[in-house]
Design a protein around this motif. Structure first.
Motif, mmCIF file in Angstrom:
data_model
loop_
_atom_site.group_PDB
_atom_site.id
_atom_site.type_symbol
_atom_site.label_atom_id
_atom_site.label_comp_id
_atom_site.label_asym_id
_atom_site.label_seq_id
_atom_site.Cartn_x
_atom_site.Cartn_y
_atom_site.Cartn_z
ATOM 1 N N PRO A 185 -44.574 11.213 -7.181
ATOM 2 C CA PRO A 185 -44.113 12.243 -6.255
ATOM 3 C C PRO A 185 -45.214 12.619 -5.263
ATOM 4 O O PRO A 185 -46.405 12.526 -5.577
ATOM 5 N N PHE A 186 -44.806 13.012 -4.081
ATOM 6 C CA PHE A 186 -45.701 13.448 -3.010
ATOM 7 C C PHE A 186 -46.556 12.306 -2.455
ATOM 8 O O PHE A 186 -47.527 12.557 -1.751
ATOM 9 N N GLU B 154 -41.120 18.313 -4.939
ATOM 10 C CA GLU B 154 -41.341 17.463 -3.768
ATOM 11 C C GLU B 154 -40.401 17.832 -2.628
ATOM 12 O O GLU B 154 -40.743 17.681 -1.460
#
Length: 399
Positions: free
Chosen positions: A260-261, A178
């Motif tokens: 994440p992201f 990330e």
């Protein structure tokens, strides 16, 4: 065209823990088609209207923080005599080789006639300080055991790996990616998460400005529009949201609250990463928590506007300290410094070295056959460091 890399499968536990109109549309299509690689500067959709910014941005460490493994992206030498990493264990060494356009690391145990070879698939790190390397295996991404350190221009044991062991098993979790890429899409197969082939290496424009596809499409059909519709401008954020934009990757290790992201620029980062507890949090490390160190500074606490972007322009490389010192002098008068007469003209260039000195990181340890050493990074805890200042002043006398 290079065959896309093999896919990655992740265990759930590892996941949780861890602008001419024609050019714009063409570039957007190229980005969608080749999103799994760092898009060349000439194909970036932003360049059609922001050529000057893109031209300098692609030279930054942010943009170059990850890449496919090529002769250009890998900084370590593969030449004979420079491609070996010896260890303290008798008969155990690592060899870096290039064969038919691909790059490999081989761990050799000559005493037991054993060896293991893995290909270098991805490069992590711009190479300004160093690089680590990743390989794909059965859909998983792993860190290779040998990294490169720029300061000494040598191969070293990768952080987290012990010297003298042939170990290739350090898995890379999405939180690492990330901060070292723009996007790595995840999908679930057979009750396990894996990376799809749809990823974009390096930190690109959308990391801070949001997905610009709608903006590009709108500008393509409204070329006279100058308001920047459907794009995020962090310069208009409040100070806290500006800090959050940088803190996504510069606030140290934090437990994830959301996948994440999933963070988007302008949102509250504490909704995605668990905030540090003021009572339990250790002193931030100089490597990963620059925002935490800045928040401890009197300069930050005395201002309502000071943020990362006060001193940093992420759109271009910044290696000269003099412009940073000029930022200090915007608030601090030279004549009011208690040692102004003694320091003299050097004060204009010594602000950063004295008040934001390089310090050893406790988060990154480098193991070699003879020593265990740490890397140094510039602290963002702006303050008074008497011993550092004395050393700098003494070095000035000796010139």
């Amino acid at each position: 065209m290079k065959t896309p890399p093999r896919r990655r499968v992740y265990a759930n536990r590892a996941i949780t823990h861890a602008i001419s109109a024609a050019l714009c549309l063409l570039a957007a299509a190229v980005t969608r088609a080749f999103g799994q690689r760092v898009v060349a500067a000439d194909a970036m959709p932003c360049k059609a209207c922001h050529e000057k910014i893109v031209t300098t941005f692609v030279q930054t460490a942010h943009f170059q923080t990850s890449a496919e493994a090529t002769a250009q992206s890998i900084k370590g030498s593969f030449a004979a005599g420079h491609n070996l990493l010896r260890t303290r264990a008798d008969g155990i060494y690592f060899k870096m080789e290039q064969r038919k356009g691909a790059f490999y690391q081989t761990g050799v145990d000559s005493a037991h006639s054993r060896a293991r070879t893995e290909r270098i698939d991805l490069v992590v790190g711009s190479g300004r300080r160093g690089q680590s390397y990743l390989y794909w295996r059965n859909g998983l991404l792993f860190e290779l055991p040998v990294s490169y350190l720029a300061g000494i221009d040598q191969w070293i044991n990768s952080p987290g790996y012990a010297d003298g062991e042939i170990d290739f098993a350090r898995v890379i979790v999405p939180r690492c990616l990330e901060c070292h890429s723009t996007s790595f899409k995840l999908k679930q197969e057979r009750r396990a998460l894996q990376y799809s082939r749809d990823y974009e290496l390096g930190v690109a424009c959308e990391k801070c400005h949001g997905d610009g596809n709608r903006h590009v499409q709108y500008q393509a059909s409204h070329p006279a529009e100058v308001s920047g519709k459907y794009i995020i401008n962090p310069a208009r954020f409040s100070r806290e949201r500006k800090l959050d934009n940088c803190a996504l990757c510069h606030s140290g290790l934090r437990e994830q609250l959301r996948p994440p992201f999933s963070y988007q620029p302008g949102e509250r980062l504490d909704d995605y990463l668990l905030p540090h507890s003021d009572r339990d949090a250790p002193i931030p490390d100089v490597h990963g928590d620059q925002v935490g160190l800045l928040r401890r500074s009197k300069c930050f606490r005395s201002s309502t506007t000071l943020s990362c972007s006060t001193c940093h322009d992420v759109h271009r490389p910044q290696r000269d300290l003099a412009p940073f010192a000029s930022k200090c002098l915007g608030c601090h008068q030279i004549g009011q410094h208690p040692m102004a007469a003694k320091i003299g003209a050097r004060m204009i260039t010594s602000c950063i070295d004295c008040h934001m000195p390089n310090q050893r990181s406790h988060a990154i340890q480098i193991n070699t056959p003879t020593t265990q050493s740490a890397l140094s990074f510039r602290t963002h805890a702006i303050g008074i460091y008497p011993e550092v200042a004395a050393t700098i002043l003494q070095s000035g006398k000796q010139r």
